[in-house]
Design a protein around this motif. Structure first.
Motif, PDB file in Angstrom:
ATOM      1  N   SER A   1      -6.088 -18.088  -1.877  1.00  0.00           N
ATOM      2  CA  SER A   1      -5.282 -19.165  -2.461  1.00  0.00           C
ATOM      3  C   SER A   1      -5.742 -19.505  -3.876  1.00  0.00           C
ATOM      4  CB  SER A   1      -5.324 -20.413  -1.570  1.00  0.00           C
ATOM      5  OG  SER A   1      -6.641 -20.909  -1.424  1.00  0.00           O
ATOM      6  N   ARG A   2      -6.436 -18.562  -4.507  1.00  0.00           N
ATOM      7  CA  ARG A   2      -6.800 -18.754  -5.918  1.00  0.00           C
ATOM      8  C   ARG A   2      -5.516 -18.932  -6.725  1.00  0.00           C
ATOM      9  NH1 ARG A   2     -11.056 -15.016  -9.227  1.00  0.00           N
ATOM     10  NH2 ARG A   2     -10.460 -15.533 -11.354  1.00  0.00           N
ATOM     11  N   PRO A   3      -5.400 -20.003  -7.504  1.00  0.00           N
ATOM     12  CA  PRO A   3      -4.130 -20.291  -8.173  1.00  0.00           C
ATOM     13  C   PRO A   3      -3.739 -19.218  -9.189  1.00  0.00           C
ATOM     14  CG  PRO A   3      -5.530 -22.245  -8.114  1.00  0.00           C
ATOM     15  CD  PRO A   3      -6.384 -21.094  -7.687  1.00  0.00           C
ATOM     16  N   ASP A   4      -2.420 -18.999  -9.297  1.00  0.00           N
ATOM     17  CA  ASP A   4      -1.900 -18.097 -10.318  1.00  0.00           C
ATOM     18  C   ASP A   4      -1.118 -18.866 -11.381  1.00  0.00           C
ATOM     19  OD1 ASP A   4       0.436 -18.816  -9.045  1.00  0.00           O
ATOM     20  OD2 ASP A   4       0.828 -16.831  -8.180  1.00  0.00           O
ATOM     21  N   THR A   5      -1.396 -20.166 -11.484  1.00  0.00           N
ATOM     22  CA  THR A   5      -0.696 -21.053 -12.406  1.00  0.00           C
ATOM     23  C   THR A   5      -1.465 -21.193 -13.728  1.00  0.00           C
ATOM     24  OG1 THR A   5      -1.842 -22.863 -11.319  1.00  0.00           O
ATOM     25  CG2 THR A   5       0.376 -22.371 -10.564  1.00  0.00           C
ATOM     26  N   CYS A   6      -0.941 -22.007 -14.622  1.00  0.00           N
ATOM     27  CA  CYS A   6      -1.603 -22.307 -15.907  1.00  0.00           C
ATOM     28  C   CYS A   6      -1.940 -21.028 -16.683  1.00  0.00           C
ATOM     29  CB  CYS A   6      -2.865 -23.138 -15.697  1.00  0.00           C
ATOM     30  SG  CYS A   6      -2.609 -24.678 -14.817  1.00  0.00           S
ATOM     31  N   GLY A   7      -1.057 -20.052 -16.612  1.00  0.00           N
ATOM     32  CA  GLY A   7      -1.292 -18.817 -17.342  1.00  0.00           C
ATOM     33  C   GLY A   7      -1.726 -17.658 -16.478  1.00  0.00           C
ATOM     34  N   GLY A   8      -1.932 -17.866 -15.172  1.00  0.00           N
ATOM     35  CA  GLY A   8      -2.269 -16.765 -14.277  1.00  0.00           C
ATOM     36  C   GLY A   8      -3.662 -16.867 -13.692  1.00  0.00           C
ATOM     37  N   THR A   9      -3.950 -15.964 -12.753  1.00  0.00           N
ATOM     38  CA  THR A   9      -5.238 -15.997 -12.055  1.00  0.00           C
ATOM     39  C   THR A   9      -6.403 -15.758 -13.001  1.00  0.00           C
ATOM     40  OG1 THR A   9      -4.994 -13.650 -11.513  1.00  0.00           O
ATOM     41  CG2 THR A   9      -4.241 -15.234  -9.877  1.00  0.00           C
ATOM     42  N   GLN A  10      -6.142 -15.115 -14.149  1.00  0.00           N
ATOM     43  CA  GLN A  10      -7.247 -14.812 -15.063  1.00  0.00           C
ATOM     44  C   GLN A  10      -7.796 -16.071 -15.737  1.00  0.00           C
ATOM     45  OE1 GLN A  10      -4.081 -14.066 -15.568  1.00  0.00           O
ATOM     46  NE2 GLN A  10      -3.472 -14.530 -17.671  1.00  0.00           N
ATOM     47  N   THR A  11      -7.090 -17.193 -15.648  1.00  0.00           N
ATOM     48  CA  THR A  11      -7.591 -18.427 -16.258  1.00  0.00           C
ATOM     49  C   THR A  11      -8.546 -19.176 -15.340  1.00  0.00           C
ATOM     50  OG1 THR A  11      -5.904 -19.988 -15.439  1.00  0.00           O
ATOM     51  CG2 THR A  11      -5.326 -18.658 -17.377  1.00  0.00           C
ATOM     52  N   TYR A  12      -8.709 -18.725 -14.115  1.00  0.00           N
ATOM     53  CA  TYR A  12      -9.408 -19.501 -13.083  1.00  0.00           C
ATOM     54  C   TYR A  12     -10.779 -19.991 -13.526  1.00  0.00           C
ATOM     55  CZ  TYR A  12     -11.114 -20.594  -8.347  1.00  0.00           C
ATOM     56  OH  TYR A  12     -11.613 -21.220  -7.234  1.00  0.00           O
ATOM     57  N   LEU A  13     -11.578 -19.119 -14.112  1.00  0.00           N
ATOM     58  CA  LEU A  13     -12.946 -19.472 -14.464  1.00  0.00           C
ATOM     59  C   LEU A  13     -13.068 -20.058 -15.868  1.00  0.00           C
ATOM     60  CD1 LEU A  13     -14.885 -16.428 -12.961  1.00  0.00           C
ATOM     61  CD2 LEU A  13     -14.542 -18.690 -11.977  1.00  0.00           C
ATOM     62  N   GLN A  14     -11.969 -20.187 -16.572  1.00  0.00           N
ATOM     63  CA  GLN A  14     -12.030 -20.729 -17.917  1.00  0.00           C
ATOM     64  C   GLN A  14     -12.135 -22.258 -17.878  1.00  0.00           C
ATOM     65  OE1 GLN A  14      -8.614 -19.164 -19.939  1.00  0.00           O
ATOM     66  NE2 GLN A  14      -9.290 -17.044 -19.735  1.00  0.00           N
ATOM     67  N   PRO A  15     -12.761 -22.850 -18.892  1.00  0.00           N
ATOM     68  CA  PRO A  15     -12.931 -24.312 -18.878  1.00  0.00           C
ATOM     69  C   PRO A  15     -11.625 -25.074 -18.748  1.00  0.00           C
ATOM     70  CG  PRO A  15     -14.243 -23.310 -20.616  1.00  0.00           C
ATOM     71  CD  PRO A  15     -13.391 -22.220 -20.063  1.00  0.00           C
ATOM     72  N   TYR A  16     -10.564 -24.523 -19.332  1.00  0.00           N
ATOM     73  CA  TYR A  16      -9.253 -25.173 -19.296  1.00  0.00           C
ATOM     74  C   TYR A  16      -8.333 -24.487 -18.290  1.00  0.00           C
ATOM     75  CZ  TYR A  16      -7.165 -28.747 -22.394  1.00  0.00           C
ATOM     76  OH  TYR A  16      -6.694 -29.913 -22.952  1.00  0.00           O
ATOM     77  N   GLY A  17      -8.897 -23.734 -17.349  1.00  0.00           N
ATOM     78  CA  GLY A  17      -8.118 -22.936 -16.422  1.00  0.00           C
ATOM     79  C   GLY A  17      -7.621 -23.715 -15.221  1.00  0.00           C
ATOM     80  N   ASN A  18      -7.014 -22.976 -14.282  1.00  0.00           N
ATOM     81  CA  ASN A  18      -6.360 -23.666 -13.177  1.00  0.00           C
ATOM     82  C   ASN A  18      -7.332 -24.247 -12.148  1.00  0.00           C
ATOM     83  OD1 ASN A  18      -6.961 -21.189 -11.809  1.00  0.00           O
ATOM     84  ND2 ASN A  18      -4.966 -20.367 -12.444  1.00  0.00           N
ATOM     85  N   ASP A  19      -8.547 -23.728 -12.061  1.00  0.00           N
ATOM     86  CA  ASP A  19      -9.530 -24.363 -11.177  1.00  0.00           C
ATOM     87  C   ASP A  19      -9.823 -25.780 -11.666  1.00  0.00           C
ATOM     88  OD1 ASP A  19     -11.544 -24.284  -8.987  1.00  0.00           O
ATOM     89  OD2 ASP A  19     -12.966 -24.426 -10.639  1.00  0.00           O
ATOM     90  N   TYR A  20     -10.040 -25.924 -12.973  1.00  0.00           N
ATOM     91  CA  TYR A  20     -10.224 -27.249 -13.565  1.00  0.00           C
ATOM     92  C   TYR A  20      -8.975 -28.107 -13.388  1.00  0.00           C
ATOM     93  CZ  TYR A  20      -9.969 -30.801 -17.220  1.00  0.00           C
ATOM     94  OH  TYR A  20      -9.780 -31.974 -17.888  1.00  0.00           O
ATOM     95  N   PHE A  21      -7.811 -27.509 -13.591  1.00  0.00           N
ATOM     96  CA  PHE A  21      -6.542 -28.230 -13.555  1.00  0.00           C
ATOM     97  C   PHE A  21      -6.376 -28.976 -12.229  1.00  0.00           C
ATOM     98  CE2 PHE A  21      -1.782 -28.062 -13.047  1.00  0.00           C
ATOM     99  CZ  PHE A  21      -1.450 -28.858 -14.142  1.00  0.00           C
ATOM    100  N   TYR A  22      -6.659 -28.306 -11.118  1.00  0.00           N
ATOM    101  CA  TYR A  22      -6.490 -28.953  -9.818  1.00  0.00           C
ATOM    102  C   TYR A  22      -7.679 -29.844  -9.470  1.00  0.00           C
ATOM    103  CZ  TYR A  22      -2.621 -25.790  -9.817  1.00  0.00           C
ATOM    104  OH  TYR A  22      -1.480 -25.139 -10.188  1.00  0.00           O
ATOM    105  N   ALA A  23      -8.841 -29.533 -10.003  1.00  0.00           N
ATOM    106  CA  ALA A  23      -9.997 -30.408  -9.782  1.00  0.00           C
ATOM    107  C   ALA A  23      -9.793 -31.755 -10.459  1.00  0.00           C
ATOM    108  CB  ALA A  23     -11.269 -29.737 -10.287  1.00  0.00           C
ATOM    109  N   ILE A  24      -9.296 -31.746 -11.703  1.00  0.00           N
ATOM    110  CA  ILE A  24      -9.146 -33.018 -12.428  1.00  0.00           C
ATOM    111  C   ILE A  24      -7.997 -33.835 -11.840  1.00  0.00           C
ATOM    112  CG2 ILE A  24      -7.598 -32.205 -14.271  1.00  0.00           C
ATOM    113  CD1 ILE A  24     -10.635 -34.537 -14.723  1.00  0.00           C
ATOM    114  N   HIS A  25      -6.923 -33.174 -11.410  1.00  0.00           N
ATOM    115  CA  HIS A  25      -5.842 -33.931 -10.781  1.00  0.00           C
ATOM    116  C   HIS A  25      -6.271 -34.490  -9.425  1.00  0.00           C
ATOM    117  CE1 HIS A  25      -3.214 -32.148 -13.878  1.00  0.00           C
ATOM    118  NE2 HIS A  25      -2.474 -33.220 -13.658  1.00  0.00           N
TER     119      HIS A  25
END
Length: 710
Positions: A577-601
């Motif tokens: 269930s690794r997100p493919d949003t916010c530009g795709g799965t490759q953004t997951y580990l980026q500071p502004y990526g989708n892992d951060y996106f759902y953590a902050i929300h």
């Protein structure tokens, strides 16, 4: 100027990786001196240097490397979307009932209290120690180079534009900057400050923290950041602040409130005619400040006011300071911050082609216009939508001038005067252009100091009191029901340690599924058998699918006991269930990526990702217990270790644990300037409640066995 969209291409600060820390002693682990996991995603095996022939073989193996299974990439987005939508529908219901002046005032009072709760308490008002370090004299105004301390030793660099062609007192404006590397020297910000000064306003515009002269993590060249100026520093320092229950938006708002204090102390300022304006990130802070201080006389937020839901729908990441904790849980939206200003003069400025969705801006304006109308001053609220993209454009600046003139009577000018931009260095307040030369406080130093004080004062709990306390901290129920589940179709050719793998999707709560792998000698197409024996449960770091193949220590563990039932799981937002949003799965580990996106929300909704993942894991353990597995060996890697540790504290079914990459403590995270753990591993205000060593001690006291990697 750096846009948020461009930040999606920035490489990761580094999150969990190859740090190895196993309670009970792990040989061969790689660990930073702080005990945090180092940034890398390679398997946990010693590195070797192959010969030429081995190198060729290795290259061929890399070409054959299987991509991880990711079948449920929108699960997290859809889940949080539903939660935000529900909160916004409740808010709309409340707005629809505002039909009288009294109802409008009651609504304003209600959202004002919620805003202050979300932002927390402000620091103590301490001496500003304001001083002028230099002056630029120009034709009709001067620029004083102002240095003040918003907190003791926390220096703020500002330019004070003072009219000289006429005598005061003057109305004044505090200028908030957006995410420009050069802060107050950015052309659009110089332009509005100078434009106002030429029309008879005193303007105090200051560098935001981590921009301009206020870099917080200077490199060897103090003018550069080793983290990244602006967005990246904001994320790094802001995420860490959550550990001590502080919010970067509050820190930044306090800088502006102290600027307001300074202006009100001047004899040449009309104290009740002080406004605030800013664009982009500065527009967001302008919006926040409308709801945080009643002394503002007028406001003009630019390129900011839309809605939380529009930003979320559009998968638009925003900085830590733009995401107030629990704001969505309280049912707040952008318009509510502006509403607290009612019925004072406010002009909302937007750009037609901005990535901040102008549809949300129009909706916010319509909601606010009703409140201003009920309070008898509808003319005090304006909306200006200028052509073009994200910037404080001349059209928007002229709309701001006009509205401020109407509020103050200071000028009748309708166009912007001629602007002569200064060189960045000419506007420097400090000698070398960075506050680092002053050896003052930083966001990190203040966080670390407070973290130590909180940890020292934290009361210790033991036994059942500890479990009850932990359950309350993590917002968990006392008992977990057995989740319903789906039997997923098999994916072949994955090269797992055992030939028979069955995938189950456990619905831990509506909209959320934990993906569980059952490894055996034969694959099932049915429900799992009930076996009255123990089992192992592995909690993945980034992907169960990948780690079953690539982590040699894990393969050895599975192969060494071929008859023991072995399960592995991806908790929400991980692996399958690794997100493919916010530009795709490759953004997951980026500071502004989708892992951060759902953590902050999740923080804005009042329930952190670690709390959610512990819930998933305890539900999974309840499912295993229903299959007869009442004695479980719990194994976890890196980012999986924190939910695994906390779940082990609360589950009677855990007989032994094996953790690879467990961080030493949350206190170590808060005291490590270049920490590596992501926001999705952090729990707000955790240091006042418990720390990871407390959990370790509690588990040890229960006689749970600790296992090393061999």
């Amino acid at each position: 100027m750096l846009s948020r969209r461009s930040m999606l291409g920035v490489t990761a600060l580094g999150v969990a990786g190859t740090g190895v820390s196993v309670i009970g002693g792990l040989a061969g682990g790689v660990q930073s001196s702080s005990g945090t996991a180092m940034a890398n995603n390679t398997p946990h095996e010693p590195a070797t240097i192959p010969s030429n022939s081995e190198s060729v073989i290795q290259n061929l193996k890399e070409q054959e490397k299987l991509p991880p299974i990711q079948r449920f990439g929108r699960m997290m987005h859809n889940y949080i979307d539903g939660q935000i939508r529900e909160k916004m529908q409740e808010r709309q219901s409340k707005l629809s009932q505002i039909n009288t002046r009294e109802a409008a005032l009651s609504y304003i009072q209600d959202v004002s209290q919620k805003i202050r709760t979300a932002f927390g308490s402000f620091p103590e008002r301490t001496p500003l120690n304001a001083r002028i370090t230099g002056t630029l004299n120009r034709d009709t105004y001067r620029v004083d180079k102002l240095l003040y301390e918003s907190q003791p030793g926390f220096f703020v660099t500002a330019n004070l534009y003072v009219p000289t062609a006429t005598k005061g007192p003057f109305p004044a404006v505090v200028g908030e900057c957006g995410h420009a590397v050069n802060g107050k020297a950015y052309p659009s910000y110089q332009s509005f400050a100078q434009g106002l000064a030429r029309q008879g306003y005193i303007v105090l515009i200051f560098d935001p923290v981590s921009q301009g002269e206020r870099i917080q993590y200077p490199a060897d060249d103090a003018a550069k950041s080793r983290i990244g100026i602006g967005v990246l520093e904001h994320l790094h320092e802001g995420n860490q602040q959550f550990l001590i229950n502080e919010f970067l938006g509050t820190t930044r708002a306090w800088d502006a409130i102290r600027a307001l204090d300074y202006l009100q102390s001047r004899e040449d300022v009309i104290p009740h005619q002080i406004g605030i304006t800013g664009s982009s990130g500065g527009g967001t802070l302008t919006m926040w400040l409308c709801g945080l201080d009643s002394r503002w006389g007028m406001a003009a937020p630019s390129c900011a006011v839309t809605s939380f839901y529009r930003n979320f729908q559009n998968e638009l990441p925003t900085d830590t300071e733009q995401c107030p904790p629990e704001a969505l849980q309280f049912g707040l939206d952008h318009a509510d911050f502006v509403a607290v200003m009612a019925p004072k003069p406010v002009v909302i400025l937007a750009q037609e082609e901005d990535f901040f969705d102008v549809r949300g801006t129009i909706q916010a304006y319509e909601e606010l216009r009703k409140i201003w109308r009920l309070l008898g001053h509808e003319d005090n609220l304006k909306l200006s939508i200028a052509p073009g993209g994200h910037d404080y454009s001349r059209v928007s600046r002229e709309a701001m001038y006009a509205h401020f003139h109407q509020a103050t009577g200071q000028s009748k000018a309708s166009t912007e005067p001629q602007i002569l931009l200064e060189k960045d260095a000419d506007l420097f307040v400090t000698t070398q252009g960075q506050v680092a030369e002053l050896k003052g406080a930083t966001v990190f130093s203040m966080t670390a100091q407070k973290a130590r004080l909180i940890a020292q004062a934290r009361p210790r709990k033991v036994g059942e009191d500890w479990k009850k306390h932990l359950r309350a901290c993590l917002q968990l129920p006392e008992k977990f029901s057995v989740p319903d589940y789906r039997i997923l179709r098999s994916v072949s050719g994955r090269k797992y340690p055992r030939p028979g793998v069955t995938h189950y999707a456990l619905q831990t709560e509506p909209g959320i599924e934990t993906i569980v792998y059952r490894l055996a000698q034969q694959r099932l197409e049915s429900r799992p058998p009930v076996l009255k024996e123990g089992c192992s449960l592995y909690v993945s770091d980034l992907s169960t699918d990948s780690e079953l193949r690539e982590e040699a220590w894990l393969r050895r563990r599975i192969e060494s006991n071929p008859d023991q039932p072995f399960f592995a799981c991806d908790l929400r937002g991980v692996g399958d269930s690794r997100p493919d949003t916010c530009g795709g799965t490759q953004t997951y580990l980026q500071p502004y990526g989708n892992d951060y996106f759902y953590a902050i929300h999740s923080l804005m909704l009042g329930r952190s990702i670690p709390c959610q993942r512990v819930f998933d894991l305890l539900s999974t353990i309840a499912w295993l217990k229903s299959l007869g597995h009442s004695s479980i060996e719990l194994v976890a890697l890196d980012r999986g270790t924190i939910p695994a540790l906390l779940a082990a504290c609360l589950s009677a079914e855990i007989a032994s644990v094996q953790f690879v990459g467990l961080p030493d403590s949350y206190l170590a995270m808060a005291n490590t300037e270049d920490y590596q753990w992501p926001l999705s591993s952090m729990i707000p205000d955790v240091l006042s409640k418990f720390d990871l060593p407390d959990a370790v001690e509690q588990i040890k006291s229960r006689g749970i066995r600790w296992m090393d990697v061999s």
